[in-house]
Design an enzyme around this catalytic site. Structure first.
Site, PDB file in Angstrom:
ATOM      1  N   GLY A   1       0.386  -1.466  -0.347  1.00 37.56           N
ATOM      2  CA  GLY A   1       0.145  -0.101  -0.201  1.00 37.56           C
ATOM      3  C   GLY A   1       0.975   1.010   0.510  1.00 37.56           C
ATOM      4  N   GLN A   2       0.382   2.305   0.134  1.00 32.93           N
ATOM      5  CA  GLN A   2       1.057   3.363  -0.742  1.00 32.93           C
ATOM      6  C   GLN A   2       1.880   4.150   1.055  1.00 32.93           C
ATOM      7  OE1 GLN A   2      -0.950   7.270  -1.302  1.00 32.93           O
ATOM      8  NE2 GLN A   2      -2.201   7.315   0.328  1.00 32.93           N
ATOM      9  N   LEU A   3       1.045   3.785   2.305  1.00 29.76           N
ATOM     10  CA  LEU A   3       2.360   3.941   3.968  1.00 29.76           C
ATOM     11  C   LEU A   3       2.983   3.098   4.016  1.00 29.76           C
ATOM     12  CD1 LEU A   3       1.690   5.803   6.258  1.00 29.76           C
ATOM     13  CD2 LEU A   3       0.213   4.158   7.704  1.00 29.76           C
TER      14      LEU A   3
ATOM     15  N   ALA B   1      -6.246  -2.424   5.523  1.00 26.45           N
ATOM     16  CA  ALA B   1      -7.575  -1.999   5.531  1.00 26.45           C
ATOM     17  C   ALA B   1      -8.136  -2.260   4.362  1.00 26.45           C
ATOM     18  CB  ALA B   1      -7.399  -0.072   6.201  1.00 26.45           C
TER      19      ALA B   1
ATOM     20  N   THR C   1      -7.772   6.066  11.007  1.00 25.22           N
ATOM     21  CA  THR C   1      -8.461   7.645  10.636  1.00 25.22           C
ATOM     22  C   THR C   1      -9.199   8.577  11.177  1.00 25.22           C
ATOM     23  OG1 THR C   1     -10.042   7.928   8.610  1.00 25.22           O
ATOM     24  CG2 THR C   1     -10.463   6.011  10.191  1.00 25.22           C
ATOM     25  N   ASP C   2      -9.526  10.251  10.395  1.00 28.93           N
ATOM     26  CA  ASP C   2     -10.056  10.654  11.008  1.00 28.93           C
ATOM     27  C   ASP C   2     -11.833  10.625  10.989  1.00 28.93           C
ATOM     28  OD1 ASP C   2      -9.289  10.819   8.071  1.00 28.93           O
ATOM     29  OD2 ASP C   2      -9.303  12.618   8.462  1.00 28.93           O
TER      30      ASP C   2
ATOM     31  N   TYR D   1     -17.213   3.110   7.082  1.00 32.01           N
ATOM     32  CA  TYR D   1     -15.801   3.370   7.011  1.00 32.01           C
ATOM     33  C   TYR D   1     -15.776   3.679   8.713  1.00 32.01           C
ATOM     34  CZ  TYR D   1     -10.709   4.341   6.968  1.00 32.01           C
ATOM     35  OH  TYR D   1      -9.515   4.492   6.751  1.00 32.01           O
TER      36      TYR D   1
ATOM     37  N   LYS E   1     -13.778   1.771  11.968  1.00 32.04           N
ATOM     38  CA  LYS E   1     -12.481   1.968  12.201  1.00 32.04           C
ATOM     39  C   LYS E   1     -12.300   1.891  13.983  1.00 32.04           C
ATOM     40  CE  LYS E   1      -9.014   2.439   9.576  1.00 32.04           C
ATOM     41  NZ  LYS E   1      -8.109   1.508   9.498  1.00 32.04           N
TER      42      LYS E   1
HETATM   43  N1  NAP Z   1      -5.808   7.097   2.691  1.00 31.33           N
HETATM   44  C1  NAP Z   1      -5.660   8.264   3.390  1.00 31.33           C
HETATM   45  O1  NAP Z   1      -6.130   8.585   3.101  1.00 31.33           O
HETATM   46  C2  NAP Z   1      -5.537   7.448   5.077  1.00 31.33           C
HETATM   47  C3  NAP Z   1      -6.520   8.769   5.537  1.00 31.33           C
HETATM   48  C4  NAP Z   1      -6.316   8.198   7.403  1.00 31.33           C
HETATM   49  C5  NAP Z   1      -6.502   6.772   7.369  1.00 31.33           C
HETATM   50  N2  NAP Z   1      -5.783   6.060   6.323  1.00 31.33           N
HETATM   51  C6  NAP Z   1      -5.468   4.578   6.942  1.00 31.33           C
HETATM   52  O2  NAP Z   1      -3.939   4.562   6.788  1.00 31.33           O
HETATM   53  C7  NAP Z   1      -3.424   3.541   6.490  1.00 31.33           C
HETATM   54  C8  NAP Z   1      -3.213   3.212   5.178  1.00 31.33           C
HETATM   55  O3  NAP Z   1      -4.317   4.028   3.855  1.00 31.33           O
HETATM   56  P1  NAP Z   1      -3.045   3.870   2.380  1.00 31.33           P
HETATM   57  O4  NAP Z   1      -3.548   4.485   1.987  1.00 31.33           O
HETATM   58  O5  NAP Z   1      -1.801   3.126   2.930  1.00 31.33           O
HETATM   59  O6  NAP Z   1      -4.162   2.560   1.975  1.00 31.33           O
HETATM   60  P2  NAP Z   1      -3.612   0.842   0.580  1.00 31.33           P
HETATM   61  O7  NAP Z   1      -2.950   1.922  -0.045  1.00 31.33           O
HETATM   62  O8  NAP Z   1      -4.514   0.879   0.904  1.00 31.33           O
HETATM   63  O9  NAP Z   1      -3.372   0.357   1.393  1.00 31.33           O
HETATM   64  C9  NAP Z   1      -3.519  -0.966   1.868  1.00 31.33           C
HETATM   65  C10 NAP Z   1      -3.149  -2.502   1.978  1.00 31.33           C
HETATM   66  O10 NAP Z   1      -3.558  -3.406   2.976  1.00 31.33           O
HETATM   67  C11 NAP Z   1      -4.295  -4.002   1.482  1.00 31.33           C
HETATM   68  N3  NAP Z   1      -4.871  -5.017   2.484  1.00 31.33           N
HETATM   69  C12 NAP Z   1      -6.480  -4.533   2.403  1.00 31.33           C
HETATM   70  N4  NAP Z   1      -7.357  -5.643   2.878  1.00 31.33           N
HETATM   71  C13 NAP Z   1      -6.468  -6.244   3.363  1.00 31.33           C
HETATM   72  C14 NAP Z   1      -6.794  -7.485   4.262  1.00 31.33           C
HETATM   73  N5  NAP Z   1      -7.661  -8.499   4.500  1.00 31.33           N
HETATM   74  N6  NAP Z   1      -5.832  -8.380   4.970  1.00 31.33           N
HETATM   75  C15 NAP Z   1      -4.206  -8.028   4.292  1.00 31.33           C
HETATM   76  N7  NAP Z   1      -3.980  -6.259   3.626  1.00 31.33           N
HETATM   77  C16 NAP Z   1      -5.333  -6.027   2.683  1.00 31.33           C
HETATM   78  C17 NAP Z   1      -4.206  -3.804   0.753  1.00 31.33           C
HETATM   79  O11 NAP Z   1      -3.648  -4.952  -0.571  1.00 31.33           O
HETATM   80  P3  NAP Z   1      -4.152  -4.728  -1.534  1.00 31.33           P
HETATM   81  O12 NAP Z   1      -4.400  -3.744  -2.695  1.00 31.33           O
HETATM   82  O13 NAP Z   1      -3.559  -6.246  -2.346  1.00 31.33           O
HETATM   83  O14 NAP Z   1      -6.078  -5.381  -1.202  1.00 31.33           O
HETATM   84  C18 NAP Z   1      -2.911  -2.592   0.283  1.00 31.33           C
HETATM   85  O15 NAP Z   1      -1.420  -3.230   0.655  1.00 31.33           O
HETATM   86  C19 NAP Z   1      -5.320   2.709   6.759  1.00 31.33           C
HETATM   87  O16 NAP Z   1      -5.255   2.056   7.874  1.00 31.33           O
HETATM   88  C20 NAP Z   1      -6.258   3.245   6.497  1.00 31.33           C
HETATM   89  O17 NAP Z   1      -7.344   2.891   6.725  1.00 31.33           O
HETATM   90  C21 NAP Z   1      -6.103   6.444   5.243  1.00 31.33           C
END
Ligand code: NAP
Length: 299
Positions: free
Chosen positions: A10-12, A60, A101-102, A125, A129
Site C-alpha cells: 500500500g502507499q503507507l 484496511a 483515521t480522522d 468505514y 475503524k
Molecule cells: N489513504 C488515506 O487518505 C487515509 C487517511 C486516514 C487513514 N488511513 C489509514 O491508513 C492506512 C493505510 O492507508 P493507505 O492509503 O496506505 O491504504 P492502501 O494504499 O489501500 O494500502 C492498504 C494495504 O492493505 C492491504 N489490504 C487490504 N485489505 C487487506 C486484508 N484484508 N488483509 C491484509 N491486507 C489487506 C492492501 O492490499 P490490496 O490492495 O492488495 O488489497 C494494501 O496493500 C489504513 O489503515 C487507512 O485506514 C488512510
C-alpha cells in the site's frame, strides 16, 4: 527492531518499509496475498514464523462507498482484522502499531480533534475503524493506534487508485478544468513524513492512542492550488461546494487532528506545505528507482 509490516504494497506500507529499512531496522513485508488480517490462524502463524517484536498494520478496507455497500467486509477487515492482530501480539509480547483515521469524527467540532474527543463516525468505514480501535484497546496493552488524515505517497493508495496530488497534476497537464471542494478542511499528510514520525513515536514506548498527521490545515481546494503553484503548472482551478458532488456517503467537513499529545513527547512532524514540497522533489527520483528496483524479498 524486528518488524512485520502488513499491507506492505500500500502507499503507507511502501514508505514505512523504506523509512524503517533506511534507519537500519529489519522489516519483513507482507502483502495482502500473503497475509489476510481477517484470518486469525494466518495472522497467528505468520507472527510465530517471523518472531517480530513490532507489527505495523496498514491493512484496511477503506473505499468509503464500497464500505457502505459491504459493511460486513468493512468490519471483517477493519475491526476483526485489528482484533486478531491485538490478540496475537498480546500473546507473543509484540507491540502492535495500527493505523486509524480522522473519519472516526463527524467534523462538527471546528477545532483540531484531541484524542480525548468522542468518536462519532458518519459512515460505515469510520464506524468499522472505531470498532477496530476499541477491539485493540480491550485485547492488548502494548499498542499504538495512530489516527491519520489525507494520505498521499509515491506508491499511491492501492485501495483508492492513485493519490490526490498525482490526480491534480495529471488533469492539469491534460488541460482539464478542475473543480475542487473548498468546504472540507483537513491536513494532507505525506506518507514519508508519517512513516518517520511513526518510527520516532514507537521508539518512545509511550503506548496508546495518538493523532498524527502533518501540521496545519487547508481545504482540498487550497491543497490543489498549492500543488499546482509548487509544481509550476498552470491550470483552470475553481472552488466548489461538497453539495456540487452528490454522494451517498457522508464525510466529515472538518477533520483536523491535534498533535498536542504527540508534540508533548518532544517529537515533531513537518507542516503540510513543507511535506508537499518534499513530495514534489522526491516523486521523480522515487519513480525512477521503483522502475529499476528488483522485486522485493518478502515472506
Ligand atoms: N489513504 C488515506 O487518505 C487515509 C487517511 C486516514 C487513514 N488511513 C489509514 O491508513 C492506512 C493505510 O492507508 P493507505 O492509503 O496506505 O491504504 P492502501 O494504499 O489501500 O494500502 C492498504 C494495504 O492493505 C492491504 N489490504 C487490504 N485489505 C487487506 C486484508 N484484508 N488483509 C491484509 N491486507 C489487506 C492492501 O492490499 P490490496 O490492495 O492488495 O488489497 C494494501 O496493500 C489504513 O489503515 C487507512 O485506514 C488512510
Amino acid at each position: 527492531m524486528r518488524l512485520l509490516l502488513l499491507g506492505a504494497n500500500g502507499q503507507l506500507g511502501c514508505d514505512l518499509l523504506r523509512v524503517f529499512r533506511t534507519a537500519g531496522d529489519s522489516v519483513i513485508p507482507a502483502t495482502h496475498a500473503e497475509v489476510e488480517v481477517a484470518s486469525l490462524d494466518r495472522v497467528s502463524q505468520v507472527l510465530a514464523e517471523t518472531k517480530a517484536d513490532v507489527v505495523l498494520n496498514t491493512a484496511a478496507f477503506h473505499k468509503v462507498e464500497e464500505c457502505e455497500k459491504n459493511p460486513a467486509l468493512a468490519f471483517q477487515v477493519n475491526a476483526t482484522g485489528a482484533m486478531n492482530l491485538a490478540r496475537v501480539c498480546h500473546q507473543s509480547g509484540a507491540v502492535l502499531v495500527h493505523f486509524s483515521t480522522d473519519y472516526v469524527f463527524d467534523g462538527h467540532k471546528r477545532a483540531p480533534y484531541e484524542e480525548t474527543d468522542l468518536p462519532s463516525p458518519l459512515n460505515v468505514y469510520g464506524a468499522s475503524k472505531v470498532a477496530g480501535e476499541q477491539l485493540i484497546a480491550c485485547n492488548a496493552e502494548r499498542y499504538f493506534i495512530i489516527r491519520t488524515c489525507g494520505l498521499y505517497g509515491v506508491a499511491g493508495s492501492s485501495g483508492k487508485g492513485g493519490n490526490f496530488v498525482e490526480n491534480m497534476l495529471r488533469k492539469a497537464l491534460a488541460g482539464d478544468a478542475m473543480r475542487v471542494v473548498d468546504d472540507q478542511v483537513l491536513t494532507p499528510t505525506y506518507t514519508v513524513a508519517l512513516a518517520q514520525a511513526t518510527r520516532d513515536l514507537i521508539l518512545t514506548q509511550k503506548f496508546g492512542l495518538y493523532h498524527l498527521s502533518c501540521e496545519g490545515q487547508c481545504s482540498w481546494y487550497e491543497f490543489a492550488r498549492s500543488i499546482l503553484e509548487l509544481a509550476g503548472v498552470d491550470a483552470e482551478l475553481s472552488p466548489v461546494k461538497t453539495t456540487d458532488f452528490p454522494s451517498t456517503v457522508r464525510r466529515p467537513s472538518y477533520s483536523v487532528l491535534s498533535k498536542v499529545k504527540f508534540r508533548s513527547l518532544a517529537l515533531s512532524i513537518p507542516s503540510w506545505q513543507e511535506a508537499l514540497s518534499r513530495y514534489l522533489q522526491e516523486r521523480s527520483t522515487q519513480r525512477h528507482l521503483a522502475s529499476v528496483a528488483p522485486t522485493q524479498v518478502s515472506l
